[in-house]
Write an enzyme that holds these catalytic residues in place. Structure first.
Site, PDB file in Angstrom:
ATOM      1  CB  SER A 132      82.500  56.162 158.865  1.00 39.55           C
ATOM      2  OG  SER A 132      81.438  55.706 158.188  1.00 39.55           O
ATOM      3  CE1 TYR A 146      85.063  52.361 156.398  1.00 38.03           C
ATOM      4  CE2 TYR A 146      82.856  52.530 157.039  1.00 38.03           C
ATOM      5  CZ  TYR A 146      84.150  53.043 156.503  1.00 38.03           C
ATOM      6  OH  TYR A 146      83.969  54.415 156.168  1.00 38.03           O
TER       7      TYR A 146
HETATM    8  N1  NAP Z   1      82.635  58.645 151.099  1.00 31.26           N
HETATM    9  C1  NAP Z   1      82.154  58.405 152.000  1.00 31.26           C
HETATM   10  O1  NAP Z   1      80.601  58.372 151.967  1.00 31.26           O
HETATM   11  C2  NAP Z   1      82.347  58.217 153.606  1.00 31.26           C
HETATM   12  C3  NAP Z   1      81.864  58.211 154.771  1.00 31.26           C
HETATM   13  C4  NAP Z   1      82.396  58.226 156.061  1.00 31.26           C
HETATM   14  C5  NAP Z   1      83.753  57.866 156.162  1.00 31.26           C
HETATM   15  N2  NAP Z   1      84.558  58.086 154.865  1.00 31.26           N
HETATM   16  C6  NAP Z   1      85.779  57.841 155.265  1.00 31.26           C
HETATM   17  O2  NAP Z   1      86.542  58.892 154.494  1.00 31.26           O
HETATM   18  C7  NAP Z   1      87.942  58.293 154.102  1.00 31.26           C
HETATM   19  C8  NAP Z   1      88.288  58.931 152.942  1.00 31.26           C
HETATM   20  O3  NAP Z   1      87.033  58.247 151.870  1.00 31.26           O
HETATM   21  P1  NAP Z   1      86.848  58.629 150.535  1.00 31.26           P
HETATM   22  O4  NAP Z   1      85.498  58.847 150.469  1.00 31.26           O
HETATM   23  O5  NAP Z   1      87.796  59.761 150.209  1.00 31.26           O
HETATM   24  O6  NAP Z   1      87.392  57.340 149.673  1.00 31.26           O
HETATM   25  P2  NAP Z   1      88.069  57.104 148.214  1.00 31.26           P
HETATM   26  O7  NAP Z   1      87.769  58.106 147.349  1.00 31.26           O
HETATM   27  O8  NAP Z   1      87.819  55.561 148.061  1.00 31.26           O
HETATM   28  O9  NAP Z   1      89.654  57.131 149.050  1.00 31.26           O
HETATM   29  C9  NAP Z   1      90.168  56.145 149.985  1.00 31.26           C
HETATM   30  C10 NAP Z   1      91.698  56.321 150.100  1.00 31.26           C
HETATM   31  O10 NAP Z   1      91.976  55.550 151.238  1.00 31.26           O
HETATM   32  C11 NAP Z   1      93.379  54.786 150.408  1.00 31.26           C
HETATM   33  N3  NAP Z   1      93.156  53.421 150.656  1.00 31.26           N
HETATM   34  C12 NAP Z   1      92.762  52.634 150.420  1.00 31.26           C
HETATM   35  N4  NAP Z   1      93.231  51.199 150.795  1.00 31.26           N
HETATM   36  C13 NAP Z   1      94.506  51.592 151.251  1.00 31.26           C
HETATM   37  C14 NAP Z   1      95.438  50.724 151.613  1.00 31.26           C
HETATM   38  N5  NAP Z   1      95.575  49.303 151.921  1.00 31.26           N
HETATM   39  N6  NAP Z   1      96.606  51.354 152.166  1.00 31.26           N
HETATM   40  C15 NAP Z   1      96.740  52.655 151.805  1.00 31.26           C
HETATM   41  N7  NAP Z   1      95.824  53.498 151.680  1.00 31.26           N
HETATM   42  C16 NAP Z   1      94.735  52.910 151.040  1.00 31.26           C
HETATM   43  C17 NAP Z   1      92.955  54.955 148.907  1.00 31.26           C
HETATM   44  O11 NAP Z   1      94.586  54.885 148.296  1.00 31.26           O
HETATM   45  P3  NAP Z   1      94.517  54.704 146.605  1.00 31.26           P
HETATM   46  O12 NAP Z   1      93.235  55.210 145.990  1.00 31.26           O
HETATM   47  O13 NAP Z   1      95.750  55.308 146.331  1.00 31.26           O
HETATM   48  O14 NAP Z   1      94.582  53.153 146.694  1.00 31.26           O
HETATM   49  C18 NAP Z   1      92.487  56.516 148.767  1.00 31.26           C
HETATM   50  O15 NAP Z   1      93.359  57.349 148.907  1.00 31.26           O
HETATM   51  C19 NAP Z   1      87.953  56.759 154.471  1.00 31.26           C
HETATM   52  O16 NAP Z   1      88.594  56.772 155.653  1.00 31.26           O
HETATM   53  C20 NAP Z   1      86.467  56.545 154.667  1.00 31.26           C
HETATM   54  O17 NAP Z   1      86.411  55.442 155.482  1.00 31.26           O
HETATM   55  C21 NAP Z   1      83.943  58.250 153.600  1.00 31.26           C
END
Ligand code: NAP
Length: 232
Positions: A129, A143
């Site tokens: 991130s 985080y």
């Molecule tokens: N969106 C952003 O701006 C952003 C920026 C930087 C980094 N990221 C990183 O990118 C990655 C994906 O994020 P996203 O934006 O796609 O977020 P998202 O739509 O909220 O998806 C998060 C995913 O992680 C899974 N997850 C959450 N808690 C969990 C747990 N306890 N055990 C297993 N799985 C779990 C969720 O599963 P369920 O929904 O099935 O519970 C979901 O599939 C993450 O690592 C996040 O930190 C995101």
């Protein structure tokens, strides 16, 4: 490439689902991990449910994928979240640890188990991130620390993987338009205004970088952090 198996954790979320679709388009067979939500339905794929915060869950997940699909060639360590979100002056040790467990310990344990079965040419792509660079907000310090740790682990694992031909890289997303931001999405306008390209990223922007690293474009790349951040 059609026989090769990719495990994408968090495939039910914005970036994970997009990465799964991009990899499927490149001919990968997908193991789609999810926790509370449903992953996309893709031809030839299999779904695996696991709460990666639980001790032992990460290793069990890799073993279940290999048992069901017969092999593993690519691990995309994408699942992650900001847990709690308490201001740093009030955050508890339990909340801090929970963030490290999901965002750092679980990816490490997944990679460790994957290393036992990844063939030469196998790959790990970690999703960190922009918080690893800027330190996150006062409510997401744990985080941010976990994601910075994941970037450091990428370098260590790449060193371990190199002699056996396993490549390990990291994609660092900036602000991406996914359910990750929940109810705070609208309040993020001032944050988005600071991004040189003046927009949130799309999940597909990150997914295409993951697919690039997983494909022939990644053949001579290891131990790197690739930024998909709109210039940040
Ligand atoms: N969106 C952003 O701006 C952003 C920026 C930087 C980094 N990221 C990183 O990118 C990655 C994906 O994020 P996203 O934006 O796609 O977020 P998202 O739509 O909220 O998806 C998060 C995913 O992680 C899974 N997850 C959450 N808690 C969990 C747990 N306890 N055990 C297993 N799985 C779990 C969720 O599963 P369920 O929904 O099935 O519970 C979901 O599939 C993450 O690592 C996040 O930190 C995101």
């Amino acid at each position: 490439m059609s026989e090769r198996v990719a495990l994408v954790t968090g495939a039910s979320g914005g970036i994970g689902a997009a990465a799964a679709r991009a990899l499927a388009a490149d001919g990968w067979r997908l193991a789609l991990h999810h926790a509370r939500s449903r992953p996309p339905s893709l031809p030839g794929s299999a779904a695996f449910k696991a709460d990666l915060s639980r001790p032992g869950a990460a290793a069990s997940l890799v073993r279940a994928v290999v048992k069901r699909l017969g092999r593993l060639d690519l691990l995309v360590n994408n699942a992650g979240a900001v847990l709690g979100g308490t201001d740093y002056l009030s955050v508890t040790e339990r909340e801090f640890d929970a963030n490290l467990r999901l965002n750092l310990t679980a990816p490490f344990m997944l990679a460790r188990e994957a290393f036992k079965v990844l063939p030469p040419g196998g790959r790990v792509v970690n999703v960190s991130s922009i918080a690893a660079k800027f330190g996150g907000s006062p409510r997401s310090m744990a985080y941010a620390a976990a994601k910075a740790g994941l970037e450091a682990l990428t370098v260590s694992l790449a060193r371990e993987g190199a002699p056996r031909g396993v490549l390990v890289n990291c994609v660092r997303p900036g602000v991406i338009d996914t359910p990750f931001h929940g109810k705070f999405r609208k309040a993020m306008r001032p944050r988005v205004a600071k991004i040189p390209l003046k927009r949130m990223g799309r999940a597909e922007d990150v997914a295409l970088m993951v697919a690039h690293l997983a494909g022939p474009g990644g053949d001579f790349v290891t131990g790197q952090v690739l930024c998909v951040t709109g210039g940040e």
